[in-house]
Each structure stands twice: as C-alpha cells, then as structure tokens.
Design a protein around this motif. Structure first.
Motif, PDB file in Angstrom:
ATOM      1  N   LEU A  53     -24.676  -8.842   3.883  1.00 25.03           N
ATOM      2  CA  LEU A  53     -24.253  -9.529   5.099  1.00 25.03           C
ATOM      3  C   LEU A  53     -22.936  -8.959   5.604  1.00 25.03           C
ATOM      4  O   LEU A  53     -22.714  -8.822   6.821  1.00 25.03           O
ATOM      5  N   ARG A  81     -23.667  -5.669   7.300  1.00 26.01           N
ATOM      6  CA  ARG A  81     -24.238  -5.913   8.622  1.00 26.01           C
ATOM      7  C   ARG A  81     -23.143  -6.280   9.630  1.00 26.01           C
ATOM      8  O   ARG A  81     -23.153  -5.832  10.774  1.00 26.01           O
ATOM      9  N   ALA A  82     -22.211  -7.138   9.153  1.00 27.91           N
ATOM     10  CA  ALA A  82     -21.115  -7.527  10.050  1.00 27.91           C
ATOM     11  C   ALA A  82     -20.251  -6.326  10.394  1.00 27.91           C
ATOM     12  O   ALA A  82     -19.797  -6.176  11.540  1.00 27.91           O
ATOM     13  N   ARG A 137     -22.222 -13.037  14.855  1.00 24.59           N
ATOM     14  CA  ARG A 137     -22.374 -14.258  14.050  1.00 24.59           C
ATOM     15  C   ARG A 137     -23.726 -14.923  14.300  1.00 24.59           C
ATOM     16  O   ARG A 137     -24.389 -15.386  13.370  1.00 24.59           O
ATOM     17  N   LEU A 174     -26.476 -13.110  12.379  1.00 24.49           N
ATOM     18  CA  LEU A 174     -26.470 -13.437  10.954  1.00 24.49           C
ATOM     19  C   LEU A 174     -27.017 -14.849  10.718  1.00 24.49           C
ATOM     20  O   LEU A 174     -27.760 -15.092   9.758  1.00 24.49           O
ATOM     21  N   ALA A 176     -22.881 -16.791   8.546  1.00 25.78           N
ATOM     22  CA  ALA A 176     -22.428 -16.292   9.849  1.00 25.78           C
ATOM     23  C   ALA A 176     -20.930 -16.067   9.871  1.00 25.78           C
ATOM     24  O   ALA A 176     -20.422 -15.261  10.661  1.00 25.78           O
TER      25      ALA A 176
END
Length: 812
Positions: free
Chosen positions: A720, A723-724, A730, A733, A801
């Motif tokens: 995650l 990915r961010a 947000r 996610l 998120a």
C-alpha cells in the motif's frame, strides 16, 4: 506421557502470550457451545426422551374422522362407546382408556380451591403401566355412578395440602360431595395435559387429581358425543397399521348398525407424537439455527487462528530449521485448539444450565413436557462431544497451514513480504463468504418468524383486550343441579360485579376466548334436506347481555339479548354464519335450529362481526351466541372491563364472588392481554430465539470480516505504501481495500439468500400471513448484513487510505 505434558505446557505458554485472543476465543466458544447445548437439552427433553411410562412405544392415541366433515375437522375426539368396541374386538389392543379434562371445587379446608381434574377410565394406570406411590389405583367397578367418588392425587397436589401419608383413606369435599383418597401418584409421573389434544385443550396448567369417569351409556349417541381423548396400549409385536385396519373394520360395523350415510375411520398415532404436537418442527428448526451459529463460531475462530498462525510464520520456520517435524507442529496447533475448547465447553455448559433453568421457570411458555427439560448427563456428554468436534473443526485448517510452511521462504522473506499467497487469500475469502452465507440464511428465517409474530399480534381480532379481566367460575354440581339455581347465581353475581366502582361492564361467556373450539353443533334452516353432518357447523357460545359491549365486538345488524328474551328462543349469529345460511338476505327475524331435528327453533335477533375468539392464528369460524339462561352450565367465564388497571380490581372481584356464594372458588384472574400473550407464546419463543441466534451470527460475521480485512491491510502495508508512493490517491486505496473485503461478503450474501429461498418450505408452516419469499425481509437482511460488513471493511480501509508512503519505506 512426558512429551505430551511438555507439549501441553508449551501450548499453554503460547496462548498466555496472546491473552486477548485466548479470552475472545473462549468466550465466543462458550456462547456457541452454550446455545447449542441448551437447545439440545430442550429437544432431548421434548422430542427424544421417551415418555416416562412402561414400554411407551406401545402407547397410541386414537382419534376419529368423518369423511364428510374432514374439510372442517380432520380429526375428532373419540366416542366412549366406540372405544369400548375397539378394546373388546381388536386383537392388536391389550388395553384402552378415555379421559377428559374438567375442574372441581375443593371446599371444607379454608378458602375454596379450583382443582384441575382428569376424569378417566378406571384402567388408566394399568394402561400406562404406572403404580401409585401410596395406596392403589381405581377398581373396575368404580366407574359406576355412586361408586366413583374416589380420587388419586398427583404428588404435587398431595404436597400442596400437607404431604401426609395418612391422607390415603380420608375424604376430600369436591363440588360439595365427599370423595375418598385411594392413592397418590409417584413424583416422577407426568401426564400429557399440555398437549393440544381435544378434550384436554384449554385446561389450567398442572394436574391435581384423577377420578373415574362414570358413563351413562344410554345417553351416548353412537354417532355423536365425540367428547373424549382416547389412548390404547398395543400388544407386544402389534403394529399401528394392524391396529388401524382392525379399528376401521369395527368403525364400518358401527356405521352400518347406526343406519347413517357417512364414512367413519380412525386415526392412530404414537402418544409421543401427539404430546409433542406442533412443537417438533419449530424446535428442530431452532436446533438447526443454533448449529449454524456454532458453525459460524468455528469459521470465525478458524479465521482468527489463521491470522494468528500467519504471524507465527518466522517462529514456525525456525522450529523446522532446528529439526522440528511437521506432524509435531500440527499436533501443537490442535493442542492449542483443544486448550481453548475445554474451558469454552465448560463455560458453555454453565451457560446452558442457566438458560434451561430460566426457560423452565417461564411457566407461561407453551412447550410440551417443559418440566422434563433438564441439563443431565446426556447433555453433559453432548457438550463434551461438541467441544471436541468444535476444537477439531476450527483447529484443523490452521494446523494444516502450519504444517505446510516453507521454512526457507519464510526466513528469506522475513518482514519484507509484501503480498500474500493466492492460496491463503482464497482460504480466507472462502471462510468470510461462508460466514456471510450462514448469517444471511439465519437472518432471513429470523426475519420471517419475527414478521409473522408482528402480524399475529396486530391482526384484527374482532374484539378489544385492553382493561379486560377474565376469571373462570365453577359451581358445585351438588348444590346447583338445576338450571334455575345456576341462572339465579349468575344473575346475582353479575348484579354485584356491575355495582363495583371502576367496572365499566361485565358479562358471562361459556368458554374463555382464544382457548380453542368447544360445543360444535350444526345449524339447520327450514328446507335444508342435507344430512345433518353436511350442514354448517358453528361454535356455540352461551353469553349474558352485555358480552359484546364488554369485549367491544361490533353488532352489524339487530340487537343484543335483553331481559325480555328470557321467555323466548333467540340467537345471534356471526357475520359469516348469517351469510352462509341466507346469502343476500336479511337474517333478522328468520329461524333456525342449532343441533339435531329435536333441538329448539330460535329466532335470529342480531348479527355480530366475525372475530378470532377461537384461535388467534386461524381465520374466524362460524359462531352462534345463545342467552346464558337458555342453558346455564356449572362452568362459565366472567369477563369484566374496568376503567383502570384490571389487576387492581382482583381483590374486590374475589369478594363479590364469595358474597354470592362463599364455597365458589375464584380461579386465577387473567387479563385478556395475558391470554393473548399465552396464545402467541410458542411463536414468540421461536421468533425470539431465532432472532437472538441470527443477531449473534451477524455480529460474528462482522467481526470475522473486520479481522480478515485488518490482517490483509497489515500484511500488505508495504504494498500500500509503494502504491501511495507511485501516485495512488487515498480514495483509490480505500476502494481497493473495501472491494477486496466486500467481494467474498457479497458472494456469501447471495448464496445465503438463495439457500433461504430454497429452504423456505421448512418455515412456511410456522408463518402467519407472511410468505417465505417476502421481498421486504430479504431486502432488510441484505441491507443489514451488507451495511455491517461494509462498516467492518470500511474501518481498516480508512486506515489503509491514510498510509504514508515515506513512513512505510523508512520502516522497511
């Protein structure tokens, strides 16, 4: 043994390192096992345990059926003359007895008491195979009038009046006449008086004594007088089919001798089936529901164990690298499951014991054999077996997963693993979907039962129950033999009750509302040439003027009875009866007979709106109301509508009855709201338990979803973060995590709704004015389960998120 003890100590230490997990697992198991064990105790006591008589499998109930009446009354009680013919001419029967319920007044020992009594054949105890604990049973000659003033007491009533062994041989004054006590039944004796069983229906709870039934055979019509519950003991080796064939041959001869043009047959069922009655399907459904809850518990715990096991991957890898065998790791996981299941099972057994005690103390609950329900050694063995099976069920999958760990992969990856294997993901998704499916099915069934109960409580009864008090009044036959004496007493009683402050209206009725059907007679109008049994059958009620006002029943046409009617033959019909007899015509002023061709002709003076005063969950039946003075009986029900709380009037009403006659007891005063509650007690019990199980399953499903999604977020924190770092927003996610979490939930919800649709026939017979495919119930279930699971997924999704890429990469 030393290795076993060492392994147990290691497993205990391992569980102590995760106290929160251990406590949650034990409590969840206790609730699941406790509910299952409590329901098994009920099913065992009501359905599985044989009746407490000698060779109970030989005992059968015999009812009669007239083909021409089967569309209205599929089963009739027995005619006493018919039973004597069966007993004498059927080779498959070695003994038979009749019985009917009644009440008698006990006087001479302080305040008069109303007793619940069974009038029985003298052979009753021999047929049942029961020996009195004190004294003797009845003698054959004690069925003759004048010699039948003997009684056998139940143990509970014997203890209620002092438990003196010397009471055998003494006399009790019943209805003003001396009766000799000849015996006392054993404490373990149970009589099936709670069954919905013809002449036993509507009796007050409990049984006080037995007395011989004295038959006047000359007054019994061979094709009428179906007034008795009858049962028989089959000979060893004889089957029910043999008994039916032999009895039906006798029935054909009875019809031939009577000259009637009808078809008479017998219905023979095991006594236990009749005692259990309508409770079987509901109890088995509830046992299945609680079994589904236990399965959800196992699935939830398996999920938790998998999550916990995944966190121990490095520990397991080190153990394997140091020489531990895989079978030992599997045994370790199963030992931990067993260590959780044992305290969970013991605590669940304690919860089951408390739940059963609470259930049995609820005397208003309409369950047959409720006083025979207990947590005994069979229940304890069942709890132990359930605990062991549960331990294996929720421990096997985690044990297999631990045994299949690749130590090199686990040690190489260490904390840098960013993804989860597809096999692990599929297993957890399958478990979540299973929880959702089982939870949805339970919620649908609980929703259907609850909706059915709400419809029943809000059904238009045709009368109002608020602020109405009911009490049965039974006059001693020795002092009120003639109809004029009984009429004078009732007139005096009504005058005194009407004069009481706080009484708005009062009236008499021959039978308590919502307590079944009694006194069913054909209605005949001029020109009707059909056979008597093919004419309209109506429930006859004898009432005093003001009954419709007291019960707030609507008179659609005509008037109530009046004092001027005492010298006339008048009748009031229900709306359906009037329309059936004279379709499209005004019934007022027309005449009919209620009964055979020799019955009196009565003039119709009123029509009352149809009502459900016989059974709340059945449609209105044909009713005919006659003035109480036309045939005053020794038993009547006093109905009183008060201005305030009716129970506050109980004391003054008792005094009014005693002022009319000090030897007439006042039975338990019931509000009509209580009578309605008793009428729906079985349905309320089923709905409450089903709803409780369903809510528990719903919470477990929500917790399971939350745990799995939270674990997925924790395991993929690095992914995650990457990915961010690569530009994922947000919202993206959040949708990723929410979608992964809800996908198995939606699949499980769909499967659960389909299962509920396919299994709707199971609950169909338990429903009232609700279809098993009710779209509102299915929609609410989908919304409730979907909403809770969305919340369970949304919390970890919000956490995902908020993942900070810089922080995650710095930690790595």
């Amino acid at each position: 043994m030393s290795e076993l003890w060492r392994g147990l100590r290691l497993s205990v230490r391992s569980l102590r390192r995760t106290p929160a997990f251990s406590v949650i697992a034990i409590l969840t198991l206790a609730l699941g096992i406790g509910g299952t064990t409590a329901m098994f105790s009920i099913v065992n006591g009501v359905l599985l345990q044989p009746l407490s008589y000698r060779d109970p499998g030989q005992l059968v109930v015999i009812r009669e059926s007239i083909k021409e009446l089967a569309h209205l009354y599929p089963a009739l009680p027995a005619n006493a003359l018919h039973l004597e013919a069966w007993r004498d001419r059927c080779a498959a029967i070695q003994g038979a007895a009749i019985m009917r319920g009644t009440t008698l007044n006990l006087t001479g020992n302080g305040e008069p008491l109303q007793l619940t009594v069974l009038s029985v054949s003298p052979s009753i105890l021999q047929v049942l195979g029961v020996q009195p604990a004190l004294g003797r049973g009845f003698l054959p000659e004690e069925e003759n009038k004048g010699r039948n003033r003997v009684v056998v007491l139940t143990d509970s009533f014997w203890r209620r009046i002092g438990a003196d062994p010397a009471l055998v041989g003494r006399t009790l004054t019943l209805d003003g006449l001396p009766h000799t006590v000849v015996g006392v039944l054993p404490a373990s004796f149970r009589f099936p008086t709670a069954a919905k069983w013809g002449p036993l229906e509507g009796l007050p709870p409990g049984l006080d004594l037995l007395r011989p039934e004295s038959l006047n055979r000359a007054d019994i019509s061979p094709m009428a007088e179906f007034n008795y519950a009858a049962f028989a003991r089959l000979k060893p080796g004889a089957s029910i089919h043999q008994a039916v064939d032999q009895i039906n041959a006798v029935q054909a001869q009875i019809v031939h001798d009577s000259g009637e043009k009808l078809t008479l047959s017998a219905l023979v069922d095991p006594l236990q089936e009749i005692v259990v009655g309508e409770s079987r399907r509901g109890l088995l459904l509830l046992l299945g529901a609680v079994g589904a809850v236990l399965l959800i518990v196992c699935v939830n715990l398996a999920n938790l164990m998998l999550v916990r096991g995944a966190g121990r991957g490095r520990e397991v890898a080190i153990r394997l690298a140091m020489g531990a065998d895989r079978a030992g790791l599997v045994r370790m996981a199963l030992r931990e499951s067993l260590l959780l299941a044992i305290p969970g099972g013991l605590l669940g057994l304690g919860l089951a014991w408390g739940a059963v005690r609470l259930l049995v103390s609820r005397s208003a609950l309409e369950l047959p054999r409720i006083d025979e329900i207990s947590v005994d050694w069979r229940t304890a063995l069942f709890a132990i077996a359930v605990s062991l099976v549960t331990a294996a069920a929720f421990g096997m999958l985690p044990a297999w997963r631990l045994g299949s760990v690749d130590p090199q992969e686990s040690l190489k990856a260490g904390s840098h693993t960013t993804t989860e294997s597809r096999a692990s993901a599929r297993v957890r998704s399958l478990l979540v979907g299973t929880q959702a499916a089982l939870g949805a099915t339970l919620l649908v069934f609980a929703g259907l039962l609850s909706t059915s109960l709400l419809h029943l409580l809000n059904v238009d009864k045709g009368f109002r129950t608020e602020r109405v008090l009911a009490s049965e009044v039974v006059l001693p036959t020795s002092r009120y033999e003639g109809q004029p004496d009984r009429t004078r007493f009732y007139d005096k009683l009504l005058a005194q009750v009407h004069a009481l402050p706080g009484v708005e209206s009062a009236a008499l009725v021959s039978h308590m509302p919502l307590r079944g059907q009694v006194w069913i007679n054909p209605l005949s109008i001029e020109g009707d040439t059909r056979p008597m049994l093919q004419r309209p059958m109506a429930n006859i009620r004898f009432i005093s003027p003001g009954y419709f006002q007291t019960m707030r029943m609507q008179l659609l046409n005509g008037r109530d009875f009046a004092e001027a009617d005492r010298e006339r033959k008048v009748i009031i019909l229900s709306e359906a009866a009037a329309k059936l007899l004279w379709p499209g015509l005004n019934p007022l002023g027309r005449t009919l007979r209620f009964g055979g061709p020799d019955s009196p002709v009565a003039e119709v003076v009123g029509v009352v709106k149809d009502n459900r005063s016989v059974e709340l969950d059945q449609g209105p039946v044909l009713m005919a109301y006659l003035p109480h003075w036309q045939q005053s009986r020794t038993r009547a029900v006093l109905m009183i509508r008060t201005a305030a709380d009716p129970l506050q009037m109980a004391g003054v009403i008792r005094r009014a009855v005693h002022e009319a006659d000090a030897e007439v007891p006042v039975a338990q005063l019931l509000t009509m709201d209580t009578v309605v509650d008793q009428a729906v007690a079985r349905r309320r019990f089923q709905a409450a338990l089903a709803l409780g199980f369903a809510v528990f399953a719903l919470l477990l499903a929500g917790l399971g979803v939350y745990g799995v999604v939270s674990y997925w977020v924790a395991r993929r924190r690095t992914e995650l973060g990457i990915r961010a770092a690569l530009g994922a927003q947000r919202a993206e996610l959040f949708r990723l995590v929410l979608g992964r979490g809800l996908a198995p939930v939606c699949a499980g919800l769909a499967v659960g709704l389909v299962i509920a649709l396919l299994g709707g026939r199971i609950v169909e017979s338990l429903l009232f004015e609700v279809k098993a495919t009710d779209p509102w119930v299915y929609g609410l279930v989908a919304a409730a389960l979907g909403g809770l699971c969305t919340l369970a997924c949304g919390i970890p999704a919000m956490r995902a998120a908020g993942t900070q890429a810089v922080q995650v990469l710095r930690d790595e």
